[in-house]
Design a protein around this motif. Sequence first.
Motif, mmCIF file in Angstrom:
data_model
loop_
_atom_site.group_PDB
_atom_site.id
_atom_site.type_symbol
_atom_site.label_atom_id
_atom_site.label_comp_id
_atom_site.label_asym_id
_atom_site.label_seq_id
_atom_site.Cartn_x
_atom_site.Cartn_y
_atom_site.Cartn_z
ATOM 1 N N GLY A 9 0.820 -1.196 0.000
ATOM 2 C CA GLY A 9 0.000 0.000 0.000
ATOM 3 C C GLY A 9 0.859 1.253 0.000
ATOM 4 O O GLY A 9 1.965 1.266 0.525
ATOM 5 N N ASN A 10 0.325 2.324 -0.595
ATOM 6 C CA ASN A 10 1.119 3.545 -0.710
ATOM 7 C C ASN A 10 0.226 4.702 -1.105
ATOM 8 O O ASN A 10 -0.966 4.510 -1.405
ATOM 9 N N ARG A 16 -1.799 6.091 -11.816
ATOM 10 C CA ARG A 16 -0.633 5.231 -11.587
ATOM 11 C C ARG A 16 -1.065 3.802 -11.253
ATOM 12 O O ARG A 16 -2.251 3.498 -11.187
ATOM 13 N N SER A 17 -0.061 2.950 -11.037
ATOM 14 C CA SER A 17 -0.316 1.533 -10.750
ATOM 15 C C SER A 17 0.253 1.151 -9.396
ATOM 16 O O SER A 17 1.126 1.844 -8.861
ATOM 17 N N LEU A 18 -0.242 0.041 -8.885
ATOM 18 C CA LEU A 18 0.216 -0.449 -7.585
ATOM 19 C C LEU A 18 0.066 -1.962 -7.555
ATOM 20 O O LEU A 18 -0.856 -2.510 -8.185
ATOM 21 N N ILE A 19 0.978 -2.631 -6.870
ATOM 22 C CA ILE A 19 0.862 -4.075 -6.670
ATOM 23 C C ILE A 19 0.805 -4.344 -5.168
ATOM 24 O O ILE A 19 1.723 -3.972 -4.427
ATOM 25 N N LEU A 20 -0.267 -4.962 -4.731
ATOM 26 C CA LEU A 20 -0.417 -5.362 -3.336
ATOM 27 C C LEU A 20 -0.058 -6.841 -3.205
ATOM 28 O O LEU A 20 -0.373 -7.639 -4.090
ATOM 29 N N SER A 21 0.565 -7.181 -2.096
ATOM 30 C CA SER A 21 0.941 -8.568 -1.824
ATOM 31 C C SER A 21 0.244 -9.063 -0.569
ATOM 32 O O SER A 21 0.041 -8.291 0.379
ATOM 33 N N CYS A 22 -0.081 -10.340 -0.576
ATOM 34 C CA CYS A 22 -0.668 -11.003 0.584
ATOM 35 C C CYS A 22 0.146 -12.273 0.824
ATOM 36 O O CYS A 22 0.038 -13.223 0.049
ATOM 37 N N THR A 91 -9.180 4.669 -3.071
ATOM 38 C CA THR A 91 -8.606 4.911 -1.747
ATOM 39 C C THR A 91 -9.343 4.105 -0.689
ATOM 40 O O THR A 91 -10.560 4.193 -0.564
ATOM 41 N N ALA A 92 -8.583 3.293 0.043
ATOM 42 C CA ALA A 92 -9.185 2.405 1.041
ATOM 43 C C ALA A 92 -8.074 1.636 1.746
ATOM 44 O O ALA A 92 -6.929 1.629 1.292
ATOM 45 N N GLN A 125 -2.844 0.331 3.571
ATOM 46 C CA GLN A 125 -3.526 1.544 3.130
ATOM 47 C C GLN A 125 -3.112 1.921 1.710
ATOM 48 O O GLN A 125 -1.913 2.028 1.412
ATOM 49 N N VAL A 126 -4.117 2.156 0.878
ATOM 50 C CA VAL A 126 -3.893 2.696 -0.461
ATOM 51 C C VAL A 126 -4.588 4.046 -0.526
ATOM 52 O O VAL A 126 -5.790 4.142 -0.248
ATOM 53 N N THR A 127 -3.835 5.069 -0.876
ATOM 54 C CA THR A 127 -4.400 6.406 -1.016
ATOM 55 C C THR A 127 -4.068 6.924 -2.407
ATOM 56 O O THR A 127 -2.895 6.942 -2.796
#
Length: 130
Positions: A9-10, A16-22, A91-92, A125-127
């Motif tokens: 999260g960032n 833009r793009s984002l990669i979340l990991s679990c 955003t969440a 958190q992703v904003t």
Amino acid sequence: EARLVESGGNLVQAGRSLILSCAASGFAFDGFAIAWFRQAPEKEREGVSNINIQDGSTWFADSVFGRATIASDTARGTVYLSMNNLKPEDTAVYYCAAIYVRKPYSDYALRVYEGIYDYWGQGTQVTVSA
């Protein structure tokens, strides 16, 4: 002890793009389905995407369809949610959750009923700024 840990999260700009990991540990990863939920301020938590680790089937909510992909790495016990063309409404706090695949729940239940999941992470958190 079963554990899920989200990361990635960032604060990012719209578009833009984002990669979340679990990252999963403490349970038989390949016998589960992993889902991503998110909760925006003052809103209920909602399902975003899920993947059945056994057969690779996936689902995406309409809100992210076409902008998100989900993939699993069974060797690492990790599921990745990649999102592009991010919007402020993305955003969440994003949570991952795990459910044993042999539980008799419908596809609809897996997308909506967070109470049926066996394990949860703490969230990331992703904003997205406009």
